[in-house]
Design a protein around this motif. Structure first.
Motif, PDB file in Angstrom:
ATOM      1  N   THR A 147       0.827  -1.209   0.000  1.00 36.35           N
ATOM      2  CA  THR A 147       0.000   0.000   0.000  1.00 36.35           C
ATOM      3  C   THR A 147       0.860   1.258   0.000  1.00 36.35           C
ATOM      4  O   THR A 147       0.614   2.195  -0.764  1.00 36.35           O
ATOM      5  N   GLN A 148       1.895   1.303   0.856  1.00 39.09           N
ATOM      6  CA  GLN A 148       2.767   2.488   0.889  1.00 39.09           C
ATOM      7  C   GLN A 148       3.473   2.661  -0.448  1.00 39.09           C
ATOM      8  O   GLN A 148       3.567   3.778  -0.984  1.00 39.09           O
ATOM      9  N   VAL A 149       3.970   1.561  -0.998  1.00 37.27           N
ATOM     10  CA  VAL A 149       4.714   1.601  -2.257  1.00 37.27           C
ATOM     11  C   VAL A 149       3.866   2.159  -3.386  1.00 37.27           C
ATOM     12  O   VAL A 149       4.286   3.045  -4.139  1.00 37.27           O
ATOM     13  N   TRP A 150       2.637   1.643  -3.516  1.00 40.79           N
ATOM     14  CA  TRP A 150       1.811   2.088  -4.632  1.00 40.79           C
ATOM     15  C   TRP A 150       1.298   3.511  -4.439  1.00 40.79           C
ATOM     16  O   TRP A 150       1.091   4.236  -5.429  1.00 40.79           O
ATOM     17  N   ILE A 184      13.551   4.695  -5.088  1.00 41.10           N
ATOM     18  CA  ILE A 184      14.213   5.574  -6.056  1.00 41.10           C
ATOM     19  C   ILE A 184      13.378   6.829  -6.281  1.00 41.10           C
ATOM     20  O   ILE A 184      13.899   7.956  -6.293  1.00 41.10           O
ATOM     21  N   ASP A 185      12.077   6.656  -6.447  1.00 40.82           N
ATOM     22  CA  ASP A 185      11.195   7.786  -6.744  1.00 40.82           C
ATOM     23  C   ASP A 185      11.153   8.816  -5.621  1.00 40.82           C
ATOM     24  O   ASP A 185      10.921   9.999  -5.878  1.00 40.82           O
ATOM     25  N   CYS A 186      11.367   8.358  -4.383  1.00 41.25           N
ATOM     26  CA  CYS A 186      11.319   9.332  -3.283  1.00 41.25           C
ATOM     27  C   CYS A 186      12.712   9.772  -2.846  1.00 41.25           C
ATOM     28  O   CYS A 186      12.894  10.308  -1.746  1.00 41.25           O
ATOM     29  N   GLY A 187      13.704   9.545  -3.704  1.00 45.12           N
ATOM     30  CA  GLY A 187      15.036  10.076  -3.467  1.00 45.12           C
ATOM     31  C   GLY A 187      15.965   9.195  -2.671  1.00 45.12           C
ATOM     32  O   GLY A 187      17.105   9.581  -2.378  1.00 45.12           O
ATOM     33  N   GLU A 188      15.535   7.970  -2.334  1.00 44.17           N
ATOM     34  CA  GLU A 188      16.365   7.052  -1.546  1.00 44.17           C
ATOM     35  C   GLU A 188      17.103   6.083  -2.472  1.00 44.17           C
ATOM     36  O   GLU A 188      16.967   4.861  -2.368  1.00 44.17           O
ATOM     37  N   GLN A 222       4.822  12.332  -2.094  1.00 44.97           N
ATOM     38  CA  GLN A 222       6.056  12.502  -2.846  1.00 44.97           C
ATOM     39  C   GLN A 222       7.179  12.985  -1.942  1.00 44.97           C
ATOM     40  O   GLN A 222       6.947  13.419  -0.813  1.00 44.97           O
ATOM     41  N   GLY A 223       8.407  12.918  -2.470  1.00 46.02           N
ATOM     42  CA  GLY A 223       9.562  13.504  -1.811  1.00 46.02           C
ATOM     43  C   GLY A 223       9.826  12.964  -0.423  1.00 46.02           C
ATOM     44  O   GLY A 223       9.724  11.771  -0.157  1.00 46.02           O
ATOM     45  N   ARG A 224      10.172  13.874   0.507  1.00 54.22           N
ATOM     46  CA  ARG A 224      10.536  13.478   1.858  1.00 54.22           C
ATOM     47  C   ARG A 224       9.377  12.806   2.580  1.00 54.22           C
ATOM     48  O   ARG A 224       9.567  11.876   3.348  1.00 54.22           O
ATOM     49  N   GLU A 225       8.165  13.268   2.305  1.00 55.23           N
ATOM     50  CA  GLU A 225       6.981  12.659   2.909  1.00 55.23           C
ATOM     51  C   GLU A 225       6.873  11.186   2.513  1.00 55.23           C
ATOM     52  O   GLU A 225       6.543  10.321   3.336  1.00 55.23           O
ATOM     53  N   ALA A 226       7.186  10.899   1.246  1.00 54.71           N
ATOM     54  CA  ALA A 226       7.150   9.516   0.774  1.00 54.71           C
ATOM     55  C   ALA A 226       8.257   8.686   1.403  1.00 54.71           C
ATOM     56  O   ALA A 226       8.045   7.532   1.795  1.00 54.71           O
ATOM     57  N   ALA A 227       9.453   9.257   1.517  1.00 51.20           N
ATOM     58  CA  ALA A 227      10.573   8.542   2.140  1.00 51.20           C
ATOM     59  C   ALA A 227      10.256   8.196   3.595  1.00 51.20           C
ATOM     60  O   ALA A 227      10.563   7.092   4.073  1.00 51.20           O
ATOM     61  N   ILE A 267       3.119   5.820  -3.243  1.00 53.10           N
ATOM     62  CA  ILE A 267       4.284   6.604  -3.691  1.00 53.10           C
ATOM     63  C   ILE A 267       4.392   6.568  -5.211  1.00 53.10           C
ATOM     64  O   ILE A 267       4.562   7.614  -5.858  1.00 53.10           O
ATOM     65  N   LEU A 268       4.299   5.395  -5.796  1.00 58.30           N
ATOM     66  CA  LEU A 268       4.417   5.281  -7.252  1.00 58.30           C
ATOM     67  C   LEU A 268       3.314   6.061  -7.959  1.00 58.30           C
ATOM     68  O   LEU A 268       3.517   6.588  -9.062  1.00 58.30           O
ATOM     69  N   ALA A 269       2.137   6.138  -7.334  1.00 56.02           N
ATOM     70  CA  ALA A 269       1.021   6.879  -7.916  1.00 56.02           C
ATOM     71  C   ALA A 269       1.136   8.385  -7.689  1.00 56.02           C
ATOM     72  O   ALA A 269       0.330   9.147  -8.233  1.00 56.02           O
TER      73      ALA A 269
END
Length: 440
Positions: free
Chosen positions: A326-329, A371-375, A337-342, A331-333
């Protein structure tokens, strides 16, 4: 394909040679006896044959294509007057991948083996279509195709094979126009007759990825109606609150994990797919305001109903369970985004009861979300941990299923039925070549 040269030794052969042959992808399969397998996938996929040969010497050609590293031949019966000698075993290996066109790996030396095993996995699954595995099913699955195609674009660049697969799906849909989750190729091209909500949507993403890689505007234009129709049909699966109604969505995959609550993750996959549909429509000069409104509404619904402020995590379903998926999708959707997603991924790692990824398919999306959230470095470490765990167990192609914490785990009722070369496991080559080389 295997050919074995048999010869009789002793007096005249006065009875048939009767033997059993078994093919194994992994030493683990030796530990399980076929007659003891009682899982839910047909035991006819177990790679074994019993054969009579009336006249020796003989070069026996097995008509079936097998996936194997080991062969076990057991003589079941001859007669007292002769015995049998095996003079030679010959193999013909088949793939539609052209190694002369393989783009050389330009990453770090310590990643070369990880890339090579990924490429080999893709190579073995590239046949007349992108198969899900050369051992079992040997079918064209939409979820697998999407990941294989991404890896293909940075390795073999066989655009025609991707194009063929897209047209096969588009050419034989279910009665209402929904795409089946997989296709049979023989004896005739035919859709399976089953669908999964997320897999039908992934046709949109696969078509867009194909266009970005190939620049094939003709195919984009011709298949756009099929992609758009998936949206038209599946948007009816949401309730008055803008939430996915699982009784309408019916079937979805997301991952193999037991007790995985799929509702919120699948809701996010819908948003993810629609963002690529907007890109397709814009590229074709079409109006996208209604689509953008749909994305905005479903994004707000996801935040409002699925985000638990106390836990700082997205939950899902009637029991508001928490999972990596759930967290992954989300973020992908782009719901977060960004730091909030990380931070979302940091929290789920610390949550003791979160449902973890159980397949290379879900691990791919986990790595992509990082990768998408900068990690990027953390994504690399997770990739090396997961697929590297298979390398530590001597994998030379990557497997259908792997749980580092429970290596003997099987959703099928026995590892003898597992695929040890499987399409959705090939993506480390994609990550390494896109994000971890000088140009990435």
């Amino acid at each position: 394909y295997l050919m074995v040269d048999f010869e009789s030794v002793g007096r005249h052969q006065d009875a048939p040679l009767y033997f059993e042959i078994q093919f194994f992808e992994s030493p683990e399969e030796f530990q399980e006896k076929p007659e003891r397998y009682h899982g839910w996938i047909s035991p006819s996929w177990i790679q074994q044959e019993r054969v009579h040969i009336d006249v020796l010497p003989c070069s026996y050609q097995f008509s079936r294509r097998y996936a194997f590293r080991y062969v076990k031949i057991k003589i079941l019966a001859v007669s007292e007057t002769f015995s049998v000698k095996i003079n030679k075993l010959r193999l013909e290996s088949v793939s539609s991948a052209d190694d002369t066109k393989l783009i050389p790996f330009a990453g770090r030396e310590e990643d070369r083996r990880l890339d090579a095993v990924s490429v080999r996995t893709l190579h073995e699954c590239m046949q007349e279509v992108f198969e899900d595995g050369p051992k079992r099913d040997r079918r064209l699955w939409l979820g697998d195709l999407r990941l294989q195609a991404l890896t293909n674009y940075v390795t073999y660049q066989n655009y025609d094979l991707v194009k063929r697969c897209l047209y096969l799906f588009a050419g034989d849909t279910l009665e209402d126009g929904l795409l089946s989750n997989n296709m049979f190729i023989y004896p005739t091209v035919e859709c399976d007759g089953q669908y999964m909500f997320d897999y039908s949507l992934f046709f949109i993403n696969t078509l867009w990825d194909y266009y970005v890689a190939s620049g094939d505007m003709e195919t984009l234009r011709e298949l756009e109606p099929v992609a758009f129709h998936q949206y038209e049909l599946l948007r009816e699966c949401f309730d008055e609150n803008g939430l996915l109604d699982m009784s309408k969505a019916k079937s979805c995959f997301v991952d193999w994990a037991r007790f995985l609550e799929k509702q919120a993750a699948t809701h996010a996959i819908y948003i993810y797919a629609l963002k690529d549909l907007v890109r397709i429509e814009r590229e074709l000069g079409k109006e996208v305001s209604a689509l953008e409104l749909e994305i905005s509404g479903k994004t707000e619904a996801a935040k409002k109903h699925w985000f638990d402020k106390k836990k700082g995590l997205f939950v899902g379903g009637k029991y508001r369970r928490i999972s990596y998926a759930t967290q992954v999708w989300m973020i992908l959707a782009g719901v977060v985004q960004g730091r909030e997603a990380a931070q979302l991924l940091e929290r789920v790692e610390k949550y003791p009861f979160a449902t973890k990824p159980s397949s290379p398919y879900m691990y791919h999306h986990y790595v992509q979300a990082l990768i998408d959230c900068g990690e990027k470095q953390k994504a690399y470490e997770k990739m090396k941990y997961y697929w590297g765990g298979m390398l530590e167990r001597d994998a030379d192609t990557f497997w259908e299923l792997f749980n580092p914490e429970k290596p003997k785990e099987s959703p099928y009722g026995g590892k003898i039925i597992h695929s040890y070369c499987h399409a959705w496991s090939c993506t480390p080559a994609y990550f390494l070549r896109k994000y971890y080389t000088n140009g990435g």
